[in-house]
Design a protein around this motif. Sequence first.
Motif, mmCIF file in Angstrom:
data_model
loop_
_atom_site.group_PDB
_atom_site.id
_atom_site.type_symbol
_atom_site.label_atom_id
_atom_site.label_comp_id
_atom_site.label_asym_id
_atom_site.label_seq_id
_atom_site.Cartn_x
_atom_site.Cartn_y
_atom_site.Cartn_z
ATOM 1 N N GLN A 154 27.895 39.883 73.715
ATOM 2 C CA GLN A 154 27.412 41.606 74.064
ATOM 3 C C GLN A 154 26.965 43.215 74.879
ATOM 4 O OE1 GLN A 154 24.029 42.178 71.362
ATOM 5 N NE2 GLN A 154 23.747 44.558 72.283
ATOM 6 N N GLU A 156 27.200 45.702 75.851
ATOM 7 C CA GLU A 156 26.452 46.636 75.627
ATOM 8 C C GLU A 156 24.841 46.698 75.438
ATOM 9 O OE1 GLU A 156 28.152 46.083 73.787
ATOM 10 O OE2 GLU A 156 30.122 47.083 74.219
ATOM 11 N N ARG A 158 20.820 46.057 73.947
ATOM 12 C CA ARG A 158 20.289 46.286 72.473
ATOM 13 C C ARG A 158 19.204 47.083 72.661
ATOM 14 N NH1 ARG A 158 18.184 41.150 69.510
ATOM 15 N NH2 ARG A 158 18.104 42.467 67.098
ATOM 16 N N GLN A 160 16.326 49.104 70.644
ATOM 17 C CA GLN A 160 15.727 48.972 69.267
ATOM 18 C C GLN A 160 14.717 50.357 68.790
ATOM 19 O OE1 GLN A 160 14.625 45.619 70.316
ATOM 20 N NE2 GLN A 160 15.122 44.016 67.690
ATOM 21 N N GLY A 175 14.468 48.034 75.360
ATOM 22 C CA GLY A 175 16.142 47.656 75.604
ATOM 23 C C GLY A 175 15.954 46.570 75.938
ATOM 24 N N TYR A 177 18.939 43.645 77.626
ATOM 25 C CA TYR A 177 20.372 43.429 77.984
ATOM 26 C C TYR A 177 19.863 42.407 78.596
ATOM 27 C CZ TYR A 177 24.965 45.243 80.066
ATOM 28 O OH TYR A 177 25.968 45.612 80.504
#
Length: 196
Positions: A154, A156, A158, A160, A175, A177
């Motif tokens: 992933q 990018e 994340r 929430q 966030g 990362y």
Amino acid sequence: RNLVGRGAAIKFNTVFWTEFLAAVTAFYTTGRKNYFEGATSALDVDSLSTGFTMFESQVDPDDNPLGLAPGVLVVPTALKIAGNRLVKDPEIRVDGASAKTTYTTSNPHAGTVELAASTYLNNVNIPNGSATHWFLLANPMDMPLIEACFLYGQQEPRIQSADADFDTLGIQMRGTYRFGVAKQEFRAGVRSKGAA
């Protein structure tokens, strides 16, 4: 969301370029034949030619030629315009007193590599930064000098969100990362100090 995304981008770049320049004097050395310095190392046609020769002279651990050509010229923002000229302009003309009676105006480096300029290479928050040094790197698809990996692929951050407590108007956001960065192969790059 934009602020979280920007924060993730800044964090990734800070970690990446800090690792890129970490132990720079141990990773790029004259013994490894991937480093040169001095007054003639400032970015111009001749020093870039020296960088090309050093890069293309690299050998594997068994002393076999790597057979790679440089793919990227990496410069700090202070050298961005000079770098652009060197990799894009078809002609270079130098005015001034010279004893040479014949000369060429063609640019031997036009179209040979891509230019990558980064403000992080001379940022005060990144150790070993400099406004004069520059790097000639292999295409990372051929031989990566440095690599980044991302948890579960992933790339990018994340983000929430959740409703705030009842007595607070709005929503909460966070966030994450997850990534890592590490240098790989010293033969995939040449560094010029760009100064004496």
